[in-house]
Design an enzyme around this catalytic site. Structure first.
Site, PDB file in Angstrom:
ATOM      1  N   LEU A  10       0.841  -1.197   0.000  1.00 17.60           N
ATOM      2  CA  LEU A  10       0.000   0.000   0.000  1.00 17.60           C
ATOM      3  C   LEU A  10       0.871   1.241   0.000  1.00 17.60           C
ATOM      4  O   LEU A  10       1.416   1.647   1.021  1.00 17.60           O
ATOM      5  CB  LEU A  10      -0.934  -0.034   1.219  1.00 17.60           C
ATOM      6  CG  LEU A  10      -1.773  -1.328   1.330  1.00 17.60           C
ATOM      7  CD1 LEU A  10      -2.610  -1.320   2.592  1.00 17.60           C
ATOM      8  CD2 LEU A  10      -2.654  -1.514   0.098  1.00 17.60           C
ATOM      9  N   GLU A  11       1.010   1.838  -1.183  1.00 20.31           N
ATOM     10  CA  GLU A  11       1.908   2.980  -1.370  1.00 20.31           C
ATOM     11  C   GLU A  11       1.156   4.178  -1.945  1.00 20.31           C
ATOM     12  O   GLU A  11      -0.068   4.186  -2.034  1.00 20.31           O
ATOM     13  CB  GLU A  11       3.058   2.574  -2.296  1.00 20.31           C
ATOM     14  CG  GLU A  11       3.864   1.374  -1.821  1.00 20.31           C
ATOM     15  CD  GLU A  11       5.046   1.079  -2.718  1.00 20.31           C
ATOM     16  OE1 GLU A  11       5.703   2.044  -3.177  1.00 20.31           O
ATOM     17  OE2 GLU A  11       5.314  -0.107  -2.989  1.00 20.31           O
ATOM     18  N   GLU A  12       1.932   5.176  -2.357  1.00 21.59           N
ATOM     19  CA  GLU A  12       1.357   6.362  -2.982  1.00 21.59           C
ATOM     20  C   GLU A  12       0.741   5.987  -4.334  1.00 21.59           C
ATOM     21  O   GLU A  12       1.244   5.105  -5.021  1.00 21.59           O
ATOM     22  CB  GLU A  12       2.452   7.411  -3.212  1.00 21.59           C
ATOM     23  CG  GLU A  12       3.218   7.812  -1.974  1.00 21.59           C
ATOM     24  CD  GLU A  12       2.401   8.647  -1.013  1.00 21.59           C
ATOM     25  OE1 GLU A  12       1.282   9.081  -1.391  1.00 21.59           O
ATOM     26  OE2 GLU A  12       2.846   8.863   0.117  1.00 21.59           O
TER      27      GLU A  12
END
Length: 412
Positions: free
Chosen positions: A155-157
């Site tokens: 879960l990143e940008e």
């Protein structure tokens, strides 16, 4: 494959998968199920960019390193939108003919895979699916299709900045955990030099509100002002304090739910991590009882030509001096294997970094696009007489191709 999911309720299907009873053959384009490995293997699984046209053969990697598990990247929403799982936004899981063959090879050699959802680029299912239940249903298709025993939520940008998207992802992970007994679930988030960033802290708070506890939370201590293993270890210690504070865990309990995901060689922001750095972090992880130790990625676990790659980032090699699959051997060691030995390598004393691209949109052609280079958002290349600017991290994505990873700047 959706037909099989519809024939069995989720709990019943997961029970069949756990027992290894649901066999999906390569002849149908899908992977055969297999008995689960121990959690130490899923916790050690290095990332593997599956659709990379020059990706190494995993059977050869297994033979050379002793590694048995791999993290296949990435499951995304379709590039055109929608709540159905695809590989890299382009290849629907429902009609996959590529990834299943990779999984079958690994399983035939006694190993297994986890699948990673999300990553840095592309549109995530949590952004497209309206609810946690709908998001979970999309991921369940992936689990059922490939008979998975493990899944990673990377879960990143920009997704991590969207509270609703993260709630969909974490809620989906919690539903999958319930409906697939024994499913190994990891959550991977960005890192600063002092642990999880602001949005990572909000993610942990969300998980606490949901009452969701995955097998572990992993941070990625690179691309943020890091300098060698000492800075990574400091971040891991600080993240341990964050986990303890958020969930009320002791330090030992927090370490038992903590992992690290590194990057080998040159990073996107021109940091360098060598074999000695991986060894130091491995020793820290083992001595503190951490339950995940992995890296991005196997595709880059090879020496460039020249070894420094002239200071340029590549998606196909590490830009440091190494033997083939040196870094994968550390993950195998974390899992409890004794990897084959290789001759030692000596890193250069001072690598020099140089940017890729530049000059697009000004009437002159930027540096030519290369399939062996990994590009980050904002970098410029030329291809087929036009300049192009990357709008996301990408590797082996042709400018003008279906991935949408590049924006045309016009003729040069």
């Amino acid at each position: 494959m959706r037909r099989i999911a519809a024939m069995f309720p989720a709990a019943a299907a997961s029970a069949l998968l756990a027992a290894g009873a649901l066999v999906l053959t390569a002849g149908t384009g899908h992977a055969a199920s297999t008995t689960a490995l121990g959690n130490n293997w899923y916790g050690s699984a290095p990332y593997y960019y599956t659709l990379d046209s020059t990706a190494p053969d995993l059977g050869q990697v297994m033979s050379a390193t002793g590694q048995k598990a791999f993290e296949l990247a990435f499951i995304l929403a379709p590039n055109g939108g929608g709540c159905t799982p695809t590989w890299d936004g382009t290849d629907p899981v429902s009609s996959d003919t590529q990834v299943a063959a990779v999984i079958n090879e690994v399983r035939a050699d006694g190993g297994d895979v986890s699948v990673s959802a999300g990553g840095y680029g592309g549109t995530k299912l949590g952004q497209e699916c309206g609810t946690p239940a709908a998001t979970a249903a999309a991921y369940q298709q992936v689990i059922t299709t490939y008979g998975l025993h493990a899944i990673d939520f990377d879960l990143e940008e920009p997704e991590i900045e969207s509270a609703s998207s993260i709630n969909n992802e974490l809620g989906a992970a919690q539903i999958l955990q319930k409906n697939n007994p024994g499913l190994y679930v990891s959550v991977t988030i960005p890192s600063t030099t002092t642990g999880a960033n602001y949005f990572g802290g909000l993610l942990l708070d969300n998980a606490k509100t949901l009452g969701f506890t995955p097998n572990n939370y992993s941070i990625m201590p690179f691309d943020g002002g890091f300098n060698g293993a000492a800075s990574q270890i400091t971040a891991l210690k600080d993240f341990n304090s964050q986990l303890s504070s958020t969930f009320g865990w002791s330090s030992a309990t927090a370490y038992a739910h903590e992992g690290v995901s590194q990057m080998n060689g040159r990073t996107d922001s021109a940091e360098y991590f060598y074999q000695a750095d991986f060894q130091s972090v491995l020793s820290f992880a083992e001595s503190n009882g951490m339950t995940r130790y992995t890296f991005w990625d196997v595709n880059r676990d090879r020496e460039c030509n020249p070894p420094s790659n002239n200071g340029v980032l590549s998606g196909e090699c590490s830009s440091v001096t190494q033997n083939a699959y040196d870094f994968t051997k550390y993950t195998a060691e974390f899992a409890g294997a004794t990897p084959p030995t290789s001759p030692p390598t000596t890193p250069p004393s001072s690598p020099s970094a140089s940017p890729t691209g530049g000059g697009g949109g000004t009437g002159s052609c930027a540096t030519a696009w290369s399939s062996s280079v990994a590009y980050t958002s904002g970098q410029e290349v030329s291809y087929n007489g036009d300049n192009w600017t990357a709008n996301q991290w990408n590797d082996d994505e042709v400018p003008g191709g279906s991935s949408g990873a590049w924006t045309s700047d016009g003729p040069c």
